[in-house]
Design a protein around this motif. Structure first.
Motif, PDB file in Angstrom:
ATOM      1  N   LYS A 155     -11.432   5.388 -16.452  1.00 51.77           N
ATOM      2  CA  LYS A 155     -11.358   6.563 -15.579  1.00 51.77           C
ATOM      3  C   LYS A 155     -10.385   6.313 -14.419  1.00 51.77           C
ATOM      4  CE  LYS A 155     -13.989   9.861 -12.997  1.00 51.77           C
ATOM      5  NZ  LYS A 155     -13.299  10.955 -13.707  1.00 51.77           N
ATOM      6  N   PHE A 156     -10.360   5.110 -13.939  1.00 53.73           N
ATOM      7  CA  PHE A 156      -9.479   4.751 -12.824  1.00 53.73           C
ATOM      8  C   PHE A 156      -8.445   3.754 -13.348  1.00 53.73           C
ATOM      9  CE2 PHE A 156     -11.871   6.921  -9.627  1.00 53.73           C
ATOM     10  CZ  PHE A 156     -13.210   6.820  -9.997  1.00 53.73           C
ATOM     11  N   LEU A 157      -7.330   4.313 -13.812  1.00 59.69           N
ATOM     12  CA  LEU A 157      -6.289   3.492 -14.412  1.00 59.69           C
ATOM     13  C   LEU A 157      -5.387   2.912 -13.327  1.00 59.69           C
ATOM     14  CD1 LEU A 157      -5.271   5.799 -17.404  1.00 59.69           C
ATOM     15  CD2 LEU A 157      -6.926   3.920 -17.384  1.00 59.69           C
ATOM     16  N   ILE A 158      -5.175   1.629 -13.402  1.00 56.87           N
ATOM     17  CA  ILE A 158      -4.353   0.959 -12.404  1.00 56.87           C
ATOM     18  C   ILE A 158      -3.174   0.289 -13.079  1.00 56.87           C
ATOM     19  CG2 ILE A 158      -4.279  -0.970 -10.765  1.00 56.87           C
ATOM     20  CD1 ILE A 158      -7.174  -0.252 -10.056  1.00 56.87           C
ATOM     21  N   ASN A 159      -2.006   0.511 -12.482  1.00 56.93           N
ATOM     22  CA  ASN A 159      -0.785  -0.112 -12.973  1.00 56.93           C
ATOM     23  C   ASN A 159      -0.055  -0.753 -11.811  1.00 56.93           C
ATOM     24  OD1 ASN A 159       2.248  -0.100 -13.598  1.00 56.93           O
ATOM     25  ND2 ASN A 159       1.324   0.243 -15.595  1.00 56.93           N
ATOM     26  N   HIS A 160       0.311  -2.009 -11.973  1.00 58.37           N
ATOM     27  CA  HIS A 160       1.015  -2.729 -10.901  1.00 58.37           C
ATOM     28  C   HIS A 160       2.302  -3.270 -11.511  1.00 58.37           C
ATOM     29  CE1 HIS A 160       0.356  -5.618  -7.243  1.00 58.37           C
ATOM     30  NE2 HIS A 160       1.615  -5.266  -7.370  1.00 58.37           N
ATOM     31  N   ALA A 161       3.262  -2.370 -11.654  1.00 63.05           N
ATOM     32  CA  ALA A 161       4.456  -2.662 -12.432  1.00 63.05           C
ATOM     33  C   ALA A 161       5.492  -3.495 -11.699  1.00 63.05           C
ATOM     34  CB  ALA A 161       5.089  -1.359 -12.912  1.00 63.05           C
ATOM     35  N   ALA A 218     -11.069  -2.181  -7.389  1.00 60.71           N
ATOM     36  CA  ALA A 218     -10.352  -3.045  -8.338  1.00 60.71           C
ATOM     37  C   ALA A 218      -9.269  -3.816  -7.622  1.00 60.71           C
ATOM     38  CB  ALA A 218      -9.750  -2.213  -9.462  1.00 60.71           C
ATOM     39  N   THR A 219      -8.906  -4.915  -8.243  1.00 60.06           N
ATOM     40  CA  THR A 219      -7.807  -5.744  -7.764  1.00 60.06           C
ATOM     41  C   THR A 219      -6.665  -5.616  -8.742  1.00 60.06           C
ATOM     42  OG1 THR A 219      -9.375  -7.292  -6.796  1.00 60.06           O
ATOM     43  CG2 THR A 219      -7.126  -8.085  -7.131  1.00 60.06           C
ATOM     44  N   SER A 220      -5.500  -5.317  -8.204  1.00 57.70           N
ATOM     45  CA  SER A 220      -4.331  -5.063  -9.029  1.00 57.70           C
ATOM     46  C   SER A 220      -3.360  -6.237  -8.899  1.00 57.70           C
ATOM     47  CB  SER A 220      -3.666  -3.773  -8.545  1.00 57.70           C
ATOM     48  OG  SER A 220      -2.406  -3.582  -9.115  1.00 57.70           O
ATOM     49  N   ASN A 221      -3.032  -6.843 -10.001  1.00 57.37           N
ATOM     50  CA  ASN A 221      -2.116  -7.976  -9.999  1.00 57.37           C
ATOM     51  C   ASN A 221      -0.828  -7.617 -10.720  1.00 57.37           C
ATOM     52  OD1 ASN A 221      -3.902 -10.152  -8.816  1.00 57.37           O
ATOM     53  ND2 ASN A 221      -5.148  -9.496 -10.542  1.00 57.37           N
ATOM     54  N   GLU A 222       0.267  -7.904 -10.094  1.00 60.83           N
ATOM     55  CA  GLU A 222       1.566  -7.571 -10.663  1.00 60.83           C
ATOM     56  C   GLU A 222       1.736  -8.227 -12.018  1.00 60.83           C
ATOM     57  OE1 GLU A 222       4.435  -9.800 -10.838  1.00 60.83           O
ATOM     58  OE2 GLU A 222       5.713  -8.247 -11.717  1.00 60.83           O
ATOM     59  N   GLY A 223       2.051  -7.419 -13.015  1.00 59.05           N
ATOM     60  CA  GLY A 223       2.349  -7.926 -14.343  1.00 59.05           C
ATOM     61  C   GLY A 223       1.144  -8.259 -15.200  1.00 59.05           C
ATOM     62  N   SER A 224      -0.049  -7.973 -14.712  1.00 61.98           N
ATOM     63  CA  SER A 224      -1.232  -8.249 -15.533  1.00 61.98           C
ATOM     64  C   SER A 224      -2.257  -7.145 -15.347  1.00 61.98           C
ATOM     65  CB  SER A 224      -1.837  -9.606 -15.162  1.00 61.98           C
ATOM     66  OG  SER A 224      -2.303  -9.596 -13.831  1.00 61.98           O
ATOM     67  N   THR A 238       6.091  -4.333  -5.468  1.00 64.69           N
ATOM     68  CA  THR A 238       5.960  -3.434  -4.324  1.00 64.69           C
ATOM     69  C   THR A 238       5.244  -2.128  -4.650  1.00 64.69           C
ATOM     70  OG1 THR A 238       8.135  -2.456  -4.744  1.00 64.69           O
ATOM     71  CG2 THR A 238       8.063  -4.332  -3.215  1.00 64.69           C
ATOM     72  N   LEU A 239       4.780  -1.981  -5.870  1.00 64.16           N
ATOM     73  CA  LEU A 239       4.175  -0.707  -6.249  1.00 64.16           C
ATOM     74  C   LEU A 239       2.964  -0.906  -7.152  1.00 64.16           C
ATOM     75  CD1 LEU A 239       4.168   2.415  -6.477  1.00 64.16           C
ATOM     76  CD2 LEU A 239       5.768   2.149  -8.408  1.00 64.16           C
ATOM     77  N   SER A 240       1.866  -0.267  -6.749  1.00 59.08           N
ATOM     78  CA  SER A 240       0.690  -0.171  -7.597  1.00 59.08           C
ATOM     79  C   SER A 240       0.273   1.290  -7.635  1.00 59.08           C
ATOM     80  CB  SER A 240      -0.453  -1.025  -7.051  1.00 59.08           C
ATOM     81  OG  SER A 240      -1.633  -0.854  -7.821  1.00 59.08           O
ATOM     82  N   THR A 241      -0.181   1.751  -8.799  1.00 61.02           N
ATOM     83  CA  THR A 241      -0.632   3.135  -8.897  1.00 61.02           C
ATOM     84  C   THR A 241      -2.068   3.185  -9.399  1.00 61.02           C
ATOM     85  OG1 THR A 241       0.210   3.386 -11.152  1.00 61.02           O
ATOM     86  CG2 THR A 241       1.697   3.989  -9.342  1.00 61.02           C
TER      87      THR A 241
END
Lengths: 116, 113
Positions: free
Chosen positions: A66-72, A48-54, A75-78
């Motif tokens: 199943k694979f939850l991604i958060n890019h809050a 997956a691609t994680s974009n800050e704020g979206s 500098t941080l993605s989980t």
């Protein structure tokens, strides 16, 4: 050079539990981060691609619930592996791309997940 | 999406010899091609990259060539040393959405002292 960290580096969990993996860009801002999975002696498979704020963009075949991604932040993605099962055992690697230099991706050291 | 193929999967060379790894890609719009070196249990490290407006790039013992017409690019390592032993991945960046990198399947290079 740009440094990306990951935490934890190694985790063992019981089947059915959830595990959170953090990916941090230490000395640069990363609007975009990527999550890869790597099986032994195999290539890097983009999850997956994680974009800050979206919302993250998932590759085909990857379950977003199943694979939850958060890019809050920049500098941080989980990545949270929910209700983990033994088949989720793998090496998870993140990478980050600088906001103002969109070619190079810098990789984290990876997280080895073992689900019992 | 982009499809990247890489050959060979394993390569053994004598120390001091050259090593060549080849990759092909499917999306003619791809414009950025990095090469990564991954040692066992460690993160992939960028060793060299090339953009589509250049045909060749060299950095000391490492060079990369790109043939846009044929959609293939190659990594050349000269005067190989034991510390060059690792898995090497090529990648191509697509032009859709987030400009993702798509990786080849990797080449395990062994340099025999």
């Amino acid at each position: 050079g740009a440094v990306v960290s990951q935490h934890p580096s190694w985790v063992i969990c019981k089947s059915g539990t959830s595990v959170k993996i953090e990916c941090r860009s230490l000395d640069f801002q990363a609007t975009t981060m990527f999550w890869y999975r790597q099986f032994p002696k195999q290539s890097l498979m983009l999850m997956a691609t994680s974009n800050e704020g979206s919302k993250a963009t998932y590759e085909q075949g990857v379950e977003k619930d199943k694979f939850l991604i958060n890019h809050a932040s920049l500098t941080l993605s989980t990545l949270t592996v929910t209700s983990a099962h033994p088949e989720d055992s793998s090496f998870y690697i993140c990478s980050a791309r600088q906001t103002y230099h969109t070619d190079t991706q810098y990789f984290g050291p990876g997280t080895r997940l073992t689900v019992l | 999406g982009e499809n990247v193929e890489q050959h060979p999967s394993t390569l053994s060379v004598q120390e001091g010899d050259s090593a060549v790894i080849k990759c092909t890609y499917s999306d003619s719009a791809s414009n950025y091609f990095p090469w990564y070196k991954q040692e066992l249990g460690k993160r992939p490290q960028l060793i060299i990259d090339i953009r589509s407006n250049v045909g060749e790039k060299k950095d000391q013992r490492i060079a990369v060539t790109l043939n846009k017409t044929a959609k293939h690019f190659s990594l050349h390592i000269t005067e190989t040393q034991p510390e060059d032993s690792a898995v090497y991945f090529c990648a191509a960046r697509d032009q859709t959405g987030a400009n993702n990198l798509f990786f080849g399947t990797g080449t395990r290079l062994t340099v025999i002292p």
